[in-house]
Scaffold this active site. Sequence first.
Site, PDB file in Angstrom:
ATOM      1  N   GLN A   1      -1.690   3.324   2.056  1.00  0.00           N
ATOM      2  CA  GLN A   1      -2.049   2.195   1.199  1.00  0.00           C
ATOM      3  C   GLN A   1      -0.840   1.504   0.595  1.00  0.00           C
ATOM      4  O   GLN A   1      -0.958   0.432  -0.002  1.00  0.00           O
ATOM      5  CB  GLN A   1      -2.979   2.653   0.072  1.00  0.00           C
ATOM      6  CG  GLN A   1      -2.316   3.554  -0.955  1.00  0.00           C
ATOM      7  CD  GLN A   1      -3.290   4.120  -1.950  1.00  0.00           C
ATOM      8  OE1 GLN A   1      -4.067   5.017  -1.639  1.00  0.00           O
ATOM      9  NE2 GLN A   1      -3.266   3.588  -3.175  1.00  0.00           N
TER      10      GLN A   1
ATOM     11  N   HIS B   1      -8.225   8.420  -8.403  1.00  0.00           N
ATOM     12  CA  HIS B   1      -7.800   8.329  -7.006  1.00  0.00           C
ATOM     13  C   HIS B   1      -8.923   8.826  -6.111  1.00  0.00           C
ATOM     14  O   HIS B   1      -9.578   9.833  -6.407  1.00  0.00           O
ATOM     15  CB  HIS B   1      -6.547   9.181  -6.782  1.00  0.00           C
ATOM     16  CG  HIS B   1      -5.906   8.998  -5.441  1.00  0.00           C
ATOM     17  ND1 HIS B   1      -5.510   7.770  -4.961  1.00  0.00           N
ATOM     18  CD2 HIS B   1      -5.598   9.889  -4.466  1.00  0.00           C
ATOM     19  CE1 HIS B   1      -4.970   7.915  -3.764  1.00  0.00           C
ATOM     20  NE2 HIS B   1      -5.013   9.202  -3.434  1.00  0.00           N
TER      21      HIS B   1
ATOM     22  N   ASN C   1      -5.378  12.113   2.562  1.00  0.00           N
ATOM     23  CA  ASN C   1      -4.941  11.154   1.561  1.00  0.00           C
ATOM     24  C   ASN C   1      -4.653   9.817   2.242  1.00  0.00           C
ATOM     25  O   ASN C   1      -4.840   9.677   3.461  1.00  0.00           O
ATOM     26  CB  ASN C   1      -3.695  11.684   0.830  1.00  0.00           C
ATOM     27  CG  ASN C   1      -3.575  11.158  -0.581  1.00  0.00           C
ATOM     28  OD1 ASN C   1      -4.093  10.102  -0.920  1.00  0.00           O
ATOM     29  ND2 ASN C   1      -2.865  11.889  -1.430  1.00  0.00           N
TER      30      ASN C   1
ATOM     31  N   CYS D   1      -6.931   2.924  -2.781  1.00  0.00           N
ATOM     32  CA  CYS D   1      -7.337   4.232  -2.270  1.00  0.00           C
ATOM     33  C   CYS D   1      -8.831   4.296  -1.977  1.00  0.00           C
ATOM     34  O   CYS D   1      -9.262   4.892  -0.996  1.00  0.00           O
ATOM     35  CB  CYS D   1      -6.933   5.330  -3.235  1.00  0.00           C
ATOM     36  SG  CYS D   1      -7.655   5.171  -4.884  1.00  0.00           S
TER      37      CYS D   1
END
Length: 444
Positions: free
Chosen positions: A64, A365, A386, A70
């Site tokens: 990102q 997040h 992630n 996110c």
Amino acid sequence: MTLAISKEDLASFHQAYQARPESKVLERTVTKNGVQAASFDWHSIADNDQHFSIDLATGEVADQKQSGRCWMFAALNTMRHDMQAKFNLPDDFELSQSYQFFWDKFEKANYFYENVLKTADLPTDDRRVAWLMATPQQDGGQWDMLVALIEKYGVVPQSAMPESYNSSRSNEINGVLNQKLRHDAVILRDLVAQGASEADLTATRKTMMQDIYRMLAYAFGEPVANFDFEYRDKDKQYHREANLSPQSFFSKYVGWNLDDYISVIHAPTKDKEYYQTYTIEMLGNVVGGRPVKHLNLPMNEFKQLAVDQLKAGESVWFGSDVSKESERKLGIMALGTYGYEDLFDTQLTMSKEDALDYGQSMMNHAMVLTGVDLVDDQPTKWKVENSWGTKVGEKGYFVMSDAWMDKYCYQVVVNKRFLSDQQAAAQAQAPVVLKPWDPMGTLA
């Protein structure tokens, strides 16, 4: 009661500090290396290895970059995982986050104007007005907000609308856009104070939205309306489909019924009963779109739903407080990763309830659960995809201990087919409306 710090107090504190034999050694260590390095517990590396009894194949980790997207990356990643399995897509295939980013900021501007008018009769020092003006729009969001965008605008592959400077580094456009929105808020509130008609307010808003569209098109490029989809699958076979719209692409290549996916939270605070749904006042992006709705469940049921979905071969969007007890480079999220209490010889531990109530922790997040390690059918650690690129963790994948999940995870998105009868009945309830600043309204 007031308590000023006296010279005698300072002398006492100094003497107590000097009397501790470890003070000078720790002072040198912490001043040289920093708090995290000085308190890092290397046992967390061995305790959180990258081996899982359930481990889904999910391809390469996306990045990102310098943006707060996110929640978009995580949601689009869960969809691309399914697409990769269905269509044998290459590991580096991605859906366009920039396309969603444009429409999110466009819709958030209109949503902001809507809330400005709803609160126009309140003074500027009213908490709701102050909350609106503090951050007219931002990069963050929640699952239901992405669903609202997809239902209206569809999705496109990244090849159809690639990244731009501003989608990857959003700080500059955010600053200008928020200045524009606050500027327009003054105009709208003044018009209301002057008794402007509904027609005049609507015309003014449309002119403002035209400006917003132009600003975003300059920053991100104008969103694609039709495109050709070309790719080579993992077997090197060439595929091409011409003249797709974002809606037809979603229908054919994703094909999810988004109504099947619901948000489950774990918020163990006194103001939120379990088996009750919640929404948040003035939280959303698309006016008239899907509202944010959370079902609050006990942690054991919260986790079991995630396990059930992983067992079925489907990854899980989740929201957490990634800033707490998390080692970014190694990709470890585990309690005790940093021994701050041992280092400073003080008490810091708070319950999850107190951390939420007192602002110490909240969701900030979103990531994706792609695996779990089950021992006697109980989770011990979780594999996390992630969206910070491949240079952190294990090529971008993190390990989350089950105890860390208990303390710092707040939201998962699961298919309704995994709900029990009791959970499904609870999810069908009308939601309780929470205040705009409630921690469950925090944007990932």
